[in-house]
Scaffold this active site. Structure first.
Site, mmCIF file in Angstrom:
data_model
loop_
_atom_site.group_PDB
_atom_site.id
_atom_site.type_symbol
_atom_site.label_atom_id
_atom_site.label_comp_id
_atom_site.label_asym_id
_atom_site.label_seq_id
_atom_site.Cartn_x
_atom_site.Cartn_y
_atom_site.Cartn_z
ATOM 1 N N LYS A 201 0.831 -1.210 0.000
ATOM 2 C CA LYS A 201 0.000 0.000 0.000
ATOM 3 C C LYS A 201 0.867 1.262 0.000
ATOM 4 O O LYS A 201 0.668 2.196 -0.782
ATOM 5 C CB LYS A 201 -0.921 -0.021 1.222
ATOM 6 C CG LYS A 201 -1.580 1.264 1.544
ATOM 7 C CD LYS A 201 -2.637 1.614 0.530
ATOM 8 C CE LYS A 201 -2.988 3.068 0.601
ATOM 9 N NZ LYS A 201 -4.274 3.385 0.097
ATOM 10 N N CYS A 255 -2.856 10.711 1.243
ATOM 11 C CA CYS A 255 -2.192 9.451 0.885
ATOM 12 C C CYS A 255 -0.809 9.688 0.296
ATOM 13 O O CYS A 255 0.198 9.381 0.913
ATOM 14 C CB CYS A 255 -3.062 8.706 -0.119
ATOM 15 S SG CYS A 255 -4.770 8.644 0.392
HETATM 16 N N1 SAJ Z 1 -0.856 15.020 -8.826
HETATM 17 C C1 SAJ Z 1 0.097 15.749 -9.546
HETATM 18 N N2 SAJ Z 1 0.481 15.268 -10.770
HETATM 19 C C2 SAJ Z 1 -0.025 14.120 -11.290
HETATM 20 C C3 SAJ Z 1 -0.966 13.389 -10.556
HETATM 21 C C4 SAJ Z 1 -1.368 13.865 -9.313
HETATM 22 O O1 SAJ Z 1 0.580 16.785 -9.103
HETATM 23 O O2 SAJ Z 1 0.369 13.771 -12.417
HETATM 24 C C5 SAJ Z 1 -1.303 15.515 -7.497
HETATM 25 C C6 SAJ Z 1 -2.815 15.748 -7.422
HETATM 26 O O3 SAJ Z 1 -3.172 17.004 -7.920
HETATM 27 C C7 SAJ Z 1 -3.070 15.600 -5.927
HETATM 28 C C8 SAJ Z 1 -2.039 14.544 -5.502
HETATM 29 O O4 SAJ Z 1 -1.081 14.491 -6.527
HETATM 30 O O5 SAJ Z 1 -2.798 16.805 -5.234
HETATM 31 C C9 SAJ Z 1 -2.587 13.152 -5.249
HETATM 32 O O6 SAJ Z 1 -3.635 12.856 -6.154
HETATM 33 P P1 SAJ Z 1 -3.820 11.480 -6.914
HETATM 34 O O7 SAJ Z 1 -4.994 11.650 -7.784
HETATM 35 O O8 SAJ Z 1 -2.576 11.063 -7.585
HETATM 36 O O9 SAJ Z 1 -4.036 10.406 -5.749
HETATM 37 P P2 SAJ Z 1 -4.952 10.367 -4.426
HETATM 38 O O10 SAJ Z 1 -4.128 10.867 -3.277
HETATM 39 O O11 SAJ Z 1 -6.273 10.990 -4.632
HETATM 40 O O12 SAJ Z 1 -5.175 8.797 -4.289
HETATM 41 C C10 SAJ Z 1 -4.049 7.941 -4.144
HETATM 42 C C11 SAJ Z 1 -4.156 6.777 -5.144
HETATM 43 N N3 SAJ Z 1 -2.903 6.044 -5.178
HETATM 44 C C12 SAJ Z 1 -2.260 5.747 -6.333
HETATM 45 O O13 SAJ Z 1 -2.665 6.126 -7.408
HETATM 46 C C13 SAJ Z 1 -1.037 4.922 -6.239
HETATM 47 C C14 SAJ Z 1 -5.334 5.870 -4.766
HETATM 48 O O14 SAJ Z 1 -5.373 4.745 -5.610
HETATM 49 C C15 SAJ Z 1 -5.209 5.420 -3.292
HETATM 50 O O15 SAJ Z 1 -6.316 4.625 -2.910
HETATM 51 C C16 SAJ Z 1 -5.183 6.665 -2.427
HETATM 52 O O16 SAJ Z 1 -4.041 7.452 -2.806
HETATM 53 C C17 SAJ Z 1 -5.087 6.253 -0.967
HETATM 54 O O17 SAJ Z 1 -6.121 6.299 -0.273
HETATM 55 O O18 SAJ Z 1 -4.010 5.814 -0.535
#
Ligand code: SAJ
Length: 406
Positions: A201, A255
């Site tokens: 995880k 996360c």
């Molecule tokens: N972000 C960027 N650039 C990107 C992608 C995301 O700057 O290319 C930023 C987003 O704007 C945001 C942050 O990263 O601020 C996180 O967003 P996210 O959409 O990547 O992920 P979370 O935090 O919403 O959800 C993650 C997911 N983990 C993965 O993709 C490995 C989700 O599957 C998990 O269930 C969740 O964390 C969790 O609960 O752990």
């Protein structure tokens, strides 16, 4: 019957999903107000598809209460608060929920922990807490870790379609819990041991954090020499083995901006790339603040009160503000100069920060420069309203001449 403990962002959709797939479910939350809201027929947060799922689950007989139930299967998805300064997660709520379960559960019950915990938590804290109450794990109580993996904004779809991991001491127990999740999950469900499940995880979120940091670092390099980072990433991603993520104003959520610190905390002399990546991501709001000043200066804008931040949530089309880059930037701004930046977010209806607007037109009218912090669909659909404004677009979504980027 399954008793789901903790009806927040993860527990509620999980309980609803199981109930609407034929499992008898009772959802328990110590927050009586939340339970009342659910019992009055309303969901407690905005998420695509959740209202329909709620209706189906209610029809199927799901119940909500503040009491723990007597049953053989419990799923715990309570929050794991994170201390910003020590960078450690506190499993106190998980331990408290487990102890409450132990007060009512029969011998042989299975306790599934879905909450994200740092690797080793089950052995270091949860198992000893269970044994301290006089239970022998593996005989009186079976512990399982089934970390959630769904992404806010697409939770309902991902609950059904994502692959899952079940970590159990005993393979037979793992298989039994696998069957329970298979009632609704069409993805592959892997059964492994608990420590491996805990680690996977955190590693998944760390992978994404490091890759976002790489994109953010590229954005800084490109800014330094006036190169187009988006064009460069687009072309690189046409290579069959390259898949760079997107730079942004920072990383929020509970996360990706949190979990990788567990590895840095536990392995400080080994987790070097992770440590630097997290610092890079955490530094983005400050980098952006300097970029805002730079653009203000270029345009002869001296009053920060004429600058507006579009978006308060940690990412697009959700109402979750945890660790949001906008909040980080506002905090940083207060340290650097008199506060004054204006803010608007269509998903945040209550007042949470100073100088906050609740109407897009009014917000735009009162600023000369708009910084796109979050790419909500609203602003993509209504970007024409930004005509004649100075625009700093942190997500490369505003297709107009003269737009500034990170
Ligand atoms: N972000 C960027 N650039 C990107 C992608 C995301 O700057 O290319 C930023 C987003 O704007 C945001 C942050 O990263 O601020 C996180 O967003 P996210 O959409 O990547 O992920 P979370 O935090 O919403 O959800 C993650 C997911 N983990 C993965 O993709 C490995 C989700 O599957 C998990 O269930 C969740 O964390 C969790 O609960 O752990």
């Amino acid at each position: 019957m399954v008793n789901v403990i903790g009806l927040g962002y993860i527990g509620l959709p999980t309980a609803l999903m199981m109930a609407s797939h034929g499992v008898e479910v009772i959802g328990t939350d110590y927050n009586t107000e939340l339970v009342e809201t659910l019992n009055s027929g309303k969901t407690t947060f905005k998420e695509k598809g959740i209202d329909d799922l709620f209706t189906k689950a209610v029809k199927a007989g799901i119940q909500f209460t503040s009491k723990y139930q007597v049953t053989d299967t419990y799923i715990i998805s309570v929050p794991t608060p994170y201390d910003k300064f020590s960078k450690k997660v506190d499993a106190c709520y998980v331990i408290a929920a487990v102890k409450d379960v132990l007060k009512v559960c029969p011998k042989g019950a299975v306790i599934v922990i879905e909450s994200t915990v740092s690797p080793g938590t089950m052995d270091k804290y949860i198992r000893p807490a269970v044994e301290k109450e006089g239970f022998v794990t593996g005989r009186d109580i079976n512990l399982v870790h089934a970390p959630e993996r769904i992404i806010p904004g697409n939770m309902v779809f991902e609950l059904v379609h994502n692959n899952r991991t079940i970590g159990a001491d005993d393979h037979t127990v793992g298989e039994k819990i696998k069957d329970l999740y298979a009632s609704f999950c069409k993805g592959e469900i892997v059964v492994t041991d608990i420590k491996t499940a805990e680690m996977t995880k955190v590693v998944e979120n760390t992978f994404r954090a490091v890759n976002i940091a790489f994109a953010n670092e590229l954005a800084k390099i490109c800014r330094h020499d006036d190169m187009d980072v988006y064009e460069i990433i687009k072309i690189c991603n046409m290579h069959p083995r390259v898949n760079i993520l997107q730079p942004g104003p920072g990383v929020g959520g509970h996360c990706i901006s949190v979990d990788p610190w567990f590895l840095v905390g536990d392995y400080p002399s080994l987790a070097k790339v992770i440590d630097e990546s997290m610092k890079t991501n955490d530094g983005m709001p400050d980098f952006l603040l300097n970029r805002i000043y730079e653009i203000m200066k270029d345009n002869g804008l001296t009053d920060v009160k004429r600058v507006g931040l579009y978006g308060l949530t940690y990412k697009e089309n959700v109402d979750d503000m945890r660790e949001s880059p906008t909040l980080q930037l506002l905090e940083s701004q207060e340290r650097h100069l008199a506060a004054g930046l204006k803010v608007y977010d269509p998903f945040i209806t209550e007042d949470v920060v100073n100088h906050q607007y609740h109407d897009l037109d009014e917000f735009i009218e009162n600023v000369d420069m708009v910084v796109i912090m979050v790419k909500h669909n609203e602003i993509i659909e209504k970007m024409n309203k930004l005509k004649n404004k100075i625009i700093l677009d942190c997500h490369n979504i505003i297709k107009m001449d003269g737009v500034y980027h990170i």
